[in-house]
Design an enzyme around this catalytic site. Sequence first.
Site: not given
Ligand code: AHR
Length: 497
Positions: A22, A67, A167-168, A239, A287, A344
Amino acid sequence: MVLDKSYSISEIDNRIYGSFIEHLGRAVYGGIYEPDHPEADDQGFRKDVIDLVKELNVPIVRYPGGNMVSAYNWEDGVGPKSQRPKRLELAWRTIETNQIGTNEFMDWAKKVNTDVMMAVNLGTRGIDAARNLIEYTNHPGGTYWSDLRKEHGYEDPHNIKTWCLGNEMDGPWQVGQKTAYEYGRIAKETGKAMKLVDPSIELVACGSSNTGMPTFPEYEATTLDIAYEEIDFISLHQYYGNRSDDTANYLAKTMDMDHFIKTVTSTCDYIKAKHRSKKTINLSFDEWNVWYHSNDADKQIDAWQIAPPQLEDVYNFEDALLVGSMLITFLNHADRVKMACMAQLVNVIAPIMTENNGRSWKQTIYYPYMYTSLYGRGTALKPILSSPKYDSKDFTDVNYIDCAAVYQKEAEEVVLFLVNKNLQESISVTTDVRSFEGYQVLEHVVLENEDLKATNKPGSEKVTPHKGGSSKINDGVLETRLTKASWNMIRLRNVNA
Ligand code: AHR
């Protein structure tokens, strides 16, 4: 455990070993791209980083966000570099110089032998910007946007096959956040226009940002219901962290991931049934990782800098165990998880780190990712495993042993990936491998460390694998000892072949 070549889950889609770059922190600037670095190539890409990425054999990289994509103008990143605007990047509150954009990233992807999963902006923009972008990247020529690409020095189309529709979009942190209905509608119409430009593409729609979102899994259901015909994948993000320093509970979090995958799969199949459709929507877990070490440090970073050190988690040994188990979870869902991106790749919550104008190195999580990517290709087998169990703060009946198995028919190899989550004791595993006649142990790689919090630093890697694991086959039975708190890869090969 019983392992039999006829107990197959599915062929593995190699794209489950994808990753993500990103425009965030030092992922691009100071990560993959640093024109003044002694290792920079003629385009400014760091060759040391290229080598580390190539070692991972990454099949696909998601780009440019995240994001960031929700307020991104892709046109800012193409054409002569001197004319590219500097912009306020609103997601991470930095300055984006646009010195790297679509074309340069496609060049970098070629250098590391990977495909690109390109995301379009459905936050501040929509159908028009997306259809222009795909005309620019995928149309051969003779139109405004495809000829502009040629003018920019790219005669041949990039032919990007995989696209993310935003995205999200459920997240309040997202520029242009959308309700499920609003998102479903824009995803459908944007996807429709993009497939009119290039019908060969495949589209990934956003699901919920994570399982903790209040609208999960209704967001998925509504989006799928509206855009079922246009989309091919639904996206999952998750995450984990060990904020309360409870390692047993932390390592059990793959149970949450497993539940997440099953819930989204069921949601897809419910909408399939509702639509009387023959089409199956698969999962793109685009992700996933550990992310929490850098949260406090990030709060201290001033806004509007170029490439500040954001999200620079330094991973420890227990993080590598969890990452190993997350990869095992994907393999055990190989029938529906067809893409996944470790988030990432460089500097930002990443397996690869760099110093500005200095060295690059491998974090602890690099190793389970690398070995699973290199050897976890083929057919996923279903291990029939009876493991001792434990209870933790949030989970009950957690298997001490996680296992996935991969059969490589051509090479006549079977590869087992195992994690022992028991922090005090080693565990002996007896596996019936009688269906693999003539197979012997080729190698048993172990990642272990007395200190769960051990980390790697440039020039001093404390957490590295060794090949001294204890495994042998006698009369069709594999006897293995998994040391306490360890990640393991055992390769078996037919020695009679
Ligand atoms: O990977 C970091 C961020 O985590 C990304 O930009 C977003 O999609 C997620 O919230």
